[in-house]
Design a protein around this motif. Structure first.
Motif, PDB file in Angstrom:
ATOM      1  N   GLY A 115       1.095  -1.713  -0.160  1.00 28.15           N
ATOM      2  CA  GLY A 115      -0.506   0.499  -0.203  1.00 28.15           C
ATOM      3  C   GLY A 115       0.708   0.956  -0.421  1.00 28.15           C
ATOM      4  N   ALA A 116       2.130   1.038   1.120  1.00 30.66           N
ATOM      5  CA  ALA A 116       2.459   2.081   0.619  1.00 30.66           C
ATOM      6  C   ALA A 116       2.823   2.140  -0.973  1.00 30.66           C
ATOM      7  CB  ALA A 116       4.028   2.023   1.826  1.00 30.66           C
ATOM      8  N   GLU A 117       3.886   1.441  -1.192  1.00 28.66           N
ATOM      9  CA  GLU A 117       4.224   1.633  -2.175  1.00 28.66           C
ATOM     10  C   GLU A 117       3.386   2.108  -4.092  1.00 28.66           C
ATOM     11  OE1 GLU A 117       6.422  -2.133  -4.107  1.00 28.66           O
ATOM     12  OE2 GLU A 117       7.942  -1.850  -1.933  1.00 28.66           O
ATOM     13  N   ALA A 118       2.562   1.689  -3.671  1.00 26.52           N
ATOM     14  CA  ALA A 118       1.000   1.918  -4.409  1.00 26.52           C
ATOM     15  C   ALA A 118       0.766   4.042  -3.594  1.00 26.52           C
ATOM     16  CB  ALA A 118       0.089   1.196  -4.252  1.00 26.52           C
ATOM     17  N   PHE A 119       0.831   3.999  -3.157  1.00 22.65           N
ATOM     18  CA  PHE A 119       0.525   5.420  -2.686  1.00 22.65           C
ATOM     19  C   PHE A 119       1.691   6.193  -3.087  1.00 22.65           C
ATOM     20  CE2 PHE A 119      -0.466   8.912   0.658  1.00 22.65           C
ATOM     21  CZ  PHE A 119      -1.604   8.807   0.114  1.00 22.65           C
ATOM     22  N   GLY A 120       2.553   5.829  -3.241  1.00 23.59           N
ATOM     23  CA  GLY A 120       4.361   6.567  -3.504  1.00 23.59           C
ATOM     24  C   GLY A 120       4.004   6.955  -5.020  1.00 23.59           C
ATOM     25  N   ARG A 121       3.616   6.021  -5.907  1.00 20.47           N
ATOM     26  CA  ARG A 121       3.426   6.016  -7.446  1.00 20.47           C
ATOM     27  C   ARG A 121       2.625   6.683  -7.136  1.00 20.47           C
ATOM     28  NH1 ARG A 121       4.054   0.333  -6.384  1.00 20.47           N
ATOM     29  NH2 ARG A 121       2.092  -0.094  -7.323  1.00 20.47           N
ATOM     30  N   HIS A 126      -5.672   3.533  -3.873  1.00 18.78           N
ATOM     31  CA  HIS A 126      -5.526   2.334  -3.472  1.00 18.78           C
ATOM     32  C   HIS A 126      -5.755   1.997  -1.637  1.00 18.78           C
ATOM     33  CE1 HIS A 126      -3.040  -1.811  -3.189  1.00 18.78           C
ATOM     34  NE2 HIS A 126      -3.066  -1.172  -2.188  1.00 18.78           N
ATOM     35  N   ARG A 127      -6.151   0.769  -1.227  1.00 15.79           N
ATOM     36  CA  ARG A 127      -6.659   1.224   0.090  1.00 15.79           C
ATOM     37  C   ARG A 127      -6.410  -0.650   0.810  1.00 15.79           C
ATOM     38  NH1 ARG A 127      -6.986   5.214  -0.783  1.00 15.79           N
ATOM     39  NH2 ARG A 127      -9.157   7.020  -0.544  1.00 15.79           N
ATOM     40  N   VAL A 128      -5.494  -0.525   2.212  1.00 20.53           N
ATOM     41  CA  VAL A 128      -4.653  -2.170   2.536  1.00 20.53           C
ATOM     42  C   VAL A 128      -5.899  -2.597   3.372  1.00 20.53           C
ATOM     43  CG1 VAL A 128      -3.249  -2.581   4.148  1.00 20.53           C
ATOM     44  CG2 VAL A 128      -2.721  -0.155   3.123  1.00 20.53           C
ATOM     45  N   LEU A 141      -6.103   0.644   9.509  1.00 16.38           N
ATOM     46  CA  LEU A 141      -7.241   1.323   9.423  1.00 16.38           C
ATOM     47  C   LEU A 141      -5.998   2.657   9.584  1.00 16.38           C
ATOM     48  CD1 LEU A 141      -9.565  -0.441  12.057  1.00 16.38           C
ATOM     49  CD2 LEU A 141      -9.886  -0.203   9.594  1.00 16.38           C
ATOM     50  N   ARG A 142      -5.545   3.169  10.094  1.00 15.28           N
ATOM     51  CA  ARG A 142      -4.698   4.666  10.054  1.00 15.28           C
ATOM     52  C   ARG A 142      -4.173   4.364   8.584  1.00 15.28           C
ATOM     53  NH1 ARG A 142      -4.717   3.095  15.711  1.00 15.28           N
ATOM     54  NH2 ARG A 142      -5.243   4.528  17.089  1.00 15.28           N
ATOM     55  N   PHE A 143      -3.250   4.539   8.164  1.00 12.93           N
ATOM     56  CA  PHE A 143      -3.429   3.733   6.482  1.00 12.93           C
ATOM     57  C   PHE A 143      -4.410   4.492   6.020  1.00 12.93           C
ATOM     58  CE2 PHE A 143      -1.278   2.889   2.542  1.00 12.93           C
ATOM     59  CZ  PHE A 143      -0.411   3.451   2.785  1.00 12.93           C
ATOM     60  N   ASN A 144      -5.786   3.843   5.544  1.00 14.76           N
ATOM     61  CA  ASN A 144      -6.466   4.252   4.981  1.00 14.76           C
ATOM     62  C   ASN A 144      -7.064   6.027   4.945  1.00 14.76           C
ATOM     63  OD1 ASN A 144      -5.987   1.555   3.737  1.00 14.76           O
ATOM     64  ND2 ASN A 144      -7.503   0.339   5.271  1.00 14.76           N
ATOM     65  N   GLN A 145      -7.057   5.935   6.216  1.00 18.62           N
ATOM     66  CA  GLN A 145      -7.934   7.090   6.521  1.00 18.62           C
ATOM     67  C   GLN A 145      -6.435   8.251   6.657  1.00 18.62           C
ATOM     68  OE1 GLN A 145     -11.067   8.005   8.125  1.00 18.62           O
ATOM     69  NE2 GLN A 145     -10.745   9.896   7.831  1.00 18.62           N
ATOM     70  N   MET A 146      -5.953   7.868   6.271  1.00 21.39           N
ATOM     71  CA  MET A 146      -5.057   9.340   5.486  1.00 21.39           C
ATOM     72  C   MET A 146      -4.890   9.273   4.770  1.00 21.39           C
ATOM     73  SD  MET A 146      -0.221   8.912   5.803  1.00 21.39           S
ATOM     74  CE  MET A 146      -0.651   7.166   4.673  1.00 21.39           C
ATOM     75  N   ALA A 147      -5.272   8.327   3.919  1.00 14.20           N
ATOM     76  CA  ALA A 147      -5.022   7.925   2.462  1.00 14.20           C
ATOM     77  C   ALA A 147      -6.587   8.739   1.784  1.00 14.20           C
ATOM     78  CB  ALA A 147      -5.418   6.578   1.721  1.00 14.20           C
TER      79      ALA A 147
END
Length: 364
Positions: A115-121, A126-128, A141-147
């Motif tokens: 997910g971090a790599e996809a977000f960097g691209r 993209h959601r984890v 969950l926190r990563f998806n909320q940040m996205a």
């Protein structure tokens, strides 16, 4: 033993009070035991929930079970003449089970890394996946909320910029009409030139926001890339086109924009006495490589990493007339990335080269 007369009301009352006291004592004892059992159950459920949510506690439990099982197998094998024959496979089996359990526990970490790599691209949609309801699940969950928050912020910024750009076009058109009514002279020419630059800036901003959607913003069709390169034939430009190149599935207008910006940028910085601007189109592995090279001063090495960023110019001392507003290479980068290829910028010694490779997998 004293007996109570049937009409002895005081004795009957004392007997009933004694019975009530015994019943209350029994009830209090039962309530105490119930509360103690209830507290024990609550404590057990809290510890169980904490164990399920704690990755460290589960890993420690796996290691303890592995150590106990290994010790038991070794102790049992010492008392048998052929103990090693079954102890070694048993140890390997227990170790393999422990490895599988640990791999299952840390599997969400790989999903977070992806997910971090996809977000960097730039894949903001993209959601984890939340695999386990534990500490890593909370992190997902926190990563998806940040996205979600970042995507909402960028969408709002893009919508605001598009709205402002559209609204600016009408007063800009009226200003140009009024400027054309002014008497001829240097002031009128300078005013028209400034208005033209403002129009180009607004068009570039709109195009950059459209291309922010990546591949979805393209209108793909079979395109003769060699024909587009030939359209750039002009004084000071040398074309080198390999024959027999296939047609590619490209957005013709966007590739035209990329070519025009790269050639204009090269002509602006080229030293004519060193040679003409070279536009090269040739096969390169599994793709077709388009390169534009000038013979100018090049770019400072420390500035190469920032080229292609919006409004960035390596030489801050240049005027807008000499160096543009810093959106040309940004649009070229967006067009290249939307077609699935990076824009490669490098010093060619002497000069500067910008290149993009369109893959043959995109051929019609």
């Amino acid at each position: 033993m004293r007996r109570f007369h049937p009409y002895d009301h005081h004795g009957l009352a004392r007997k009933r009070r004694k019975q009530r006291k015994m019943e209350l004592a029994i009830r209090r004892d039962m309530q105490w035991h119930w509360r103690a059992r209830h507290r024990w159950h609550q404590r057990w459920h809290r510890q169980r929930a904490h164990f399920k949510r704690s990755l460290g506690a589960r890993l420690i439990a796996v290691f303890i079970v592995l150590a106990c099982a290994g010790s038991g197998i070794l102790w049992a094998s010492m008392g048998s003449a052929y103990g090693l024959l079954w102890a070694v496979p048993a140890l390997l089996l227990v170790t393999g089970l422990a490895f599988a359990m640990i791999r299952h526990m840390v599997e969400p970490l790989h999903a977070l890394a992806d997910g971090a790599e996809a977000f960097g691209r730039g894949e903001l949609d993209h959601r984890v996946p939340v695999i386990h309801r534990d500490e890593i699940g909370d992190l997902a969950l926190r990563f998806n909320q940040m996205a979600d928050d970042i995507q909402a912020m960028l969408d709002g910024k893009r919508a605001l910029l598009l709205a402002l750009s559209h609204e600016l076009r009408s007063p800009l058109t009226r200003a140009r009409l009024h400027a054309e009514m002014v008497g001829e002279g240097p002031s009128r020419d300078a005013l028209l030139d400034e208005l033209a630059q403002m129009r180009d800036l607004i068009s570039a901003l709109l195009e950059s926001e459209r291309l922010g959607g990546g591949h979805r913003a393209l209108q793909l069709a079979d395109c003769d890339l060699a024909g587009l390169v030939r359209e750039q034939a002009q004084p000071g430009v040398e074309l080198q086109i390999e024959p027999g190149l296939p047609a590619l599935h490209l957005d013709r207008l966007r590739v035209q924009l990329l070519l025009r910006n790269l050639v204009q940028n090269a002509l602006r910085h080229n030293y004519g006495e060193r040679g003409a601007v070279q536009v090269t189109l040739a096969r390169a592995g599994q793709g077709v490589r388009l390169a534009v090279r000038d013979h100018g001063p090049g770019v400072p090495p420390e500035a190469l990493a920032q080229l292609g960023q919006p409004f960035y110019r390596p030489d801050t001392a240049r005027t807008r007339q000499e160096g543009g507003v810093g959106l040309g290479l940004c649009l070229c980068r967006l067009v290249a990335e939307a077609h699935g290829s990076p824009l490669v910028l490098r010093n060619a010694e002497p000069g500067f080269e910008a290149a993009v490779t369109f893959t043959l997998a995109a051929a019609g």
